[in-house]
Design a protein around this motif. Structure first.
Motif, PDB file in Angstrom:
ATOM      1  N   ILE A  24      40.462  36.253  40.548  1.00  0.00           N
ATOM      2  CA  ILE A  24      41.283  37.362  41.063  1.00  0.00           C
ATOM      3  C   ILE A  24      42.455  36.817  41.877  1.00  0.00           C
ATOM      4  O   ILE A  24      43.589  37.305  41.762  1.00  0.00           O
ATOM      5  CB  ILE A  24      40.428  38.336  41.895  1.00  0.00           C
ATOM      6  CG1 ILE A  24      39.426  39.067  40.989  1.00  0.00           C
ATOM      7  CG2 ILE A  24      41.302  39.337  42.643  1.00  0.00           C
ATOM      8  CD1 ILE A  24      38.370  39.846  41.734  1.00  0.00           C
ATOM      9  N   ASN A  28      46.877  36.970  41.083  1.00  0.00           N
ATOM     10  CA  ASN A  28      47.974  37.283  42.008  1.00  0.00           C
ATOM     11  C   ASN A  28      48.442  38.739  41.930  1.00  0.00           C
ATOM     12  O   ASN A  28      49.641  39.020  41.976  1.00  0.00           O
ATOM     13  CB  ASN A  28      49.149  36.324  41.778  1.00  0.00           C
ATOM     14  CG  ASN A  28      50.059  36.253  42.974  1.00  0.00           C
ATOM     15  OD1 ASN A  28      49.631  36.500  44.102  1.00  0.00           O
ATOM     16  ND2 ASN A  28      51.321  35.931  42.738  1.00  0.00           N
ATOM     17  N   ILE A  29      47.481  39.661  41.804  1.00  0.00           N
ATOM     18  CA  ILE A  29      47.847  41.087  41.782  1.00  0.00           C
ATOM     19  C   ILE A  29      47.200  41.859  42.920  1.00  0.00           C
ATOM     20  O   ILE A  29      47.352  43.072  43.009  1.00  0.00           O
ATOM     21  CB  ILE A  29      47.481  41.748  40.433  1.00  0.00           C
ATOM     22  CG1 ILE A  29      45.999  41.582  40.122  1.00  0.00           C
ATOM     23  CG2 ILE A  29      48.354  41.219  39.328  1.00  0.00           C
ATOM     24  CD1 ILE A  29      45.529  42.396  38.944  1.00  0.00           C
ATOM     25  N   GLY A  30      46.493  41.171  43.790  1.00  0.00           N
ATOM     26  CA  GLY A  30      45.846  41.829  44.917  1.00  0.00           C
ATOM     27  C   GLY A  30      44.458  41.253  45.140  1.00  0.00           C
ATOM     28  O   GLY A  30      43.907  40.586  44.265  1.00  0.00           O
ATOM     29  N   LEU A  31      43.901  41.516  46.313  1.00  0.00           N
ATOM     30  CA  LEU A  31      42.608  40.952  46.686  1.00  0.00           C
ATOM     31  C   LEU A  31      41.739  42.009  47.348  1.00  0.00           C
ATOM     32  O   LEU A  31      42.232  43.044  47.806  1.00  0.00           O
ATOM     33  CB  LEU A  31      42.802  39.789  47.674  1.00  0.00           C
ATOM     34  CG  LEU A  31      43.605  38.601  47.186  1.00  0.00           C
ATOM     35  CD1 LEU A  31      43.927  37.669  48.343  1.00  0.00           C
ATOM     36  CD2 LEU A  31      42.824  37.859  46.118  1.00  0.00           C
ATOM     37  N   PRO A  33      39.795  43.357  50.548  1.00  0.00           N
ATOM     38  CA  PRO A  33      40.280  43.256  51.932  1.00  0.00           C
ATOM     39  C   PRO A  33      39.840  41.980  52.657  1.00  0.00           C
ATOM     40  O   PRO A  33      40.634  41.337  53.334  1.00  0.00           O
ATOM     41  CB  PRO A  33      39.699  44.503  52.603  1.00  0.00           C
ATOM     42  CG  PRO A  33      39.546  45.482  51.491  1.00  0.00           C
ATOM     43  CD  PRO A  33      39.180  44.656  50.282  1.00  0.00           C
ATOM     44  N   ASP A  35      38.988  39.095  51.407  1.00  0.00           N
ATOM     45  CA  ASP A  35      39.676  37.932  50.839  1.00  0.00           C
ATOM     46  C   ASP A  35      41.156  37.945  51.195  1.00  0.00           C
ATOM     47  O   ASP A  35      41.768  36.886  51.338  1.00  0.00           O
ATOM     48  CB  ASP A  35      39.502  37.897  49.317  1.00  0.00           C
ATOM     49  CG  ASP A  35      38.041  37.824  48.919  1.00  0.00           C
ATOM     50  OD1 ASP A  35      37.284  37.103  49.596  1.00  0.00           O
ATOM     51  OD2 ASP A  35      37.656  38.500  47.954  1.00  0.00           O
ATOM     52  N   ALA A  36      41.726  39.134  51.341  1.00  0.00           N
ATOM     53  CA  ALA A  36      43.135  39.231  51.731  1.00  0.00           C
ATOM     54  C   ALA A  36      43.341  38.665  53.140  1.00  0.00           C
ATOM     55  O   ALA A  36      44.337  37.978  53.395  1.00  0.00           O
ATOM     56  CB  ALA A  36      43.605  40.679  51.665  1.00  0.00           C
ATOM     57  N   SER A  39      43.195  34.941  52.787  1.00  0.00           N
ATOM     58  CA  SER A  39      44.422  34.469  52.139  1.00  0.00           C
ATOM     59  C   SER A  39      45.588  34.463  53.127  1.00  0.00           C
ATOM     60  O   SER A  39      46.384  33.518  53.163  1.00  0.00           O
ATOM     61  CB  SER A  39      44.745  35.361  50.942  1.00  0.00           C
ATOM     62  OG  SER A  39      45.952  34.977  50.346  1.00  0.00           O
ATOM     63  N   TYR A  40      45.675  35.498  53.938  1.00  0.00           N
ATOM     64  CA  TYR A  40      46.749  35.597  54.922  1.00  0.00           C
ATOM     65  C   TYR A  40      46.639  34.471  55.959  1.00  0.00           C
ATOM     66  O   TYR A  40      47.641  33.848  56.319  1.00  0.00           O
ATOM     67  CB  TYR A  40      46.720  36.967  55.598  1.00  0.00           C
ATOM     68  CG  TYR A  40      47.846  37.193  56.552  1.00  0.00           C
ATOM     69  CD1 TYR A  40      49.161  37.288  56.103  1.00  0.00           C
ATOM     70  CD2 TYR A  40      47.623  37.301  57.916  1.00  0.00           C
ATOM     71  CE1 TYR A  40      50.212  37.488  56.982  1.00  0.00           C
ATOM     72  CE2 TYR A  40      48.660  37.504  58.807  1.00  0.00           C
ATOM     73  CZ  TYR A  40      49.958  37.590  58.326  1.00  0.00           C
ATOM     74  OH  TYR A  40      50.995  37.777  59.201  1.00  0.00           O
ATOM     75  N   TYR A 108      46.906  41.475  34.929  1.00  0.00           N
ATOM     76  CA  TYR A 108      45.947  42.571  35.086  1.00  0.00           C
ATOM     77  C   TYR A 108      44.672  42.314  34.297  1.00  0.00           C
ATOM     78  O   TYR A 108      43.571  42.636  34.747  1.00  0.00           O
ATOM     79  CB  TYR A 108      46.579  43.901  34.662  1.00  0.00           C
ATOM     80  CG  TYR A 108      47.731  44.282  35.561  1.00  0.00           C
ATOM     81  CD1 TYR A 108      47.498  44.786  36.835  1.00  0.00           C
ATOM     82  CD2 TYR A 108      49.038  44.085  35.152  1.00  0.00           C
ATOM     83  CE1 TYR A 108      48.537  45.105  37.679  1.00  0.00           C
ATOM     84  CE2 TYR A 108      50.096  44.403  35.992  1.00  0.00           C
ATOM     85  CZ  TYR A 108      49.840  44.908  37.256  1.00  0.00           C
ATOM     86  OH  TYR A 108      50.876  45.218  38.083  1.00  0.00           O
ATOM     87  N   GLY A 111      42.851  39.648  36.284  1.00  0.00           N
ATOM     88  CA  GLY A 111      42.277  40.294  37.469  1.00  0.00           C
ATOM     89  C   GLY A 111      41.048  41.118  37.129  1.00  0.00           C
ATOM     90  O   GLY A 111      40.046  41.096  37.854  1.00  0.00           O
TER      91      GLY A 111
END
Length: 156
Positions: A24, A28-31, A33, A35-36, A39-40, A108, A111
């Motif tokens: 996922i 590179n289309i979103g994670l 929460p 994992d986000a 990542s941040y 997509y 993902g």
């Protein structure tokens, strides 16, 4: 022996989840929460640490919070899962980094494949429900016992 097999299955489930998360991330289309956040943090540190390592750090902070709230040392057992997942995410990121995800629809599809892989891994982990859960899940369980409202617990 039965416990050893269950632990092995638990680790295998987390390995599947970690691989799905890595796929996922590569899409590179979103994670998710959680994992986000990892990542941040990895991005903030100039990618000097991997997303998996950042996930371990976030999990440790949540485990400390769990200890403060629950006041039991067993809350730190949840770090076992966090370390396994974090290390495996970093390893699987090396493996999937060679996958080129370009185009309109391909990210997509990749993902979605990662989401399905993660779902399979989560199903394997849930099958072993009596084994330690991740720190974030432990916090949600605690909040749910205090609020008796799952939606409120998830929003907090």
């Amino acid at each position: 022996m039965k416990l050893f097999k269950r632990l092995l299955l638990h680790v295998f489930g987390y390995a599947i989840v970690s691989f799905g998360i890595s796929v996922i991330i590569q899409a590179n289309i979103g994670l998710f929460p959680y994992d986000a956040i990892s990542s941040y943090i990895s991005d903030l540190l100039g990618n000097k640490i991997g997303i998996g390592t950042a996930s371990i750090i976030v999990s440790f902070i949540i485990a400390v919070l769990n200890f403060i709230l629950i006041k039991k040392w067993r809350t730190f057992l949840s770090m076992m899962n966090a370390v396994i997942v974090g290390v495996l995410i970093d390893l699987f990121m090396i493996l999937v980094s060679g996958i080129s995800v370009t185009g309109t629809f391909y990210p997509y599809i990749v993902g979605l494949v990662g989401l399905i892989i993660s779902g399979i891994g989560i199903a394997v982990v849930i099958f072993n429900e009596s084994l330690p859960v991740a720190p974030s899940e432990q916090l949600l369980i605690y909040l749910n016992t205090k609020t008796h409202r799952p939606l409120i617990s998830k929003l907090i």
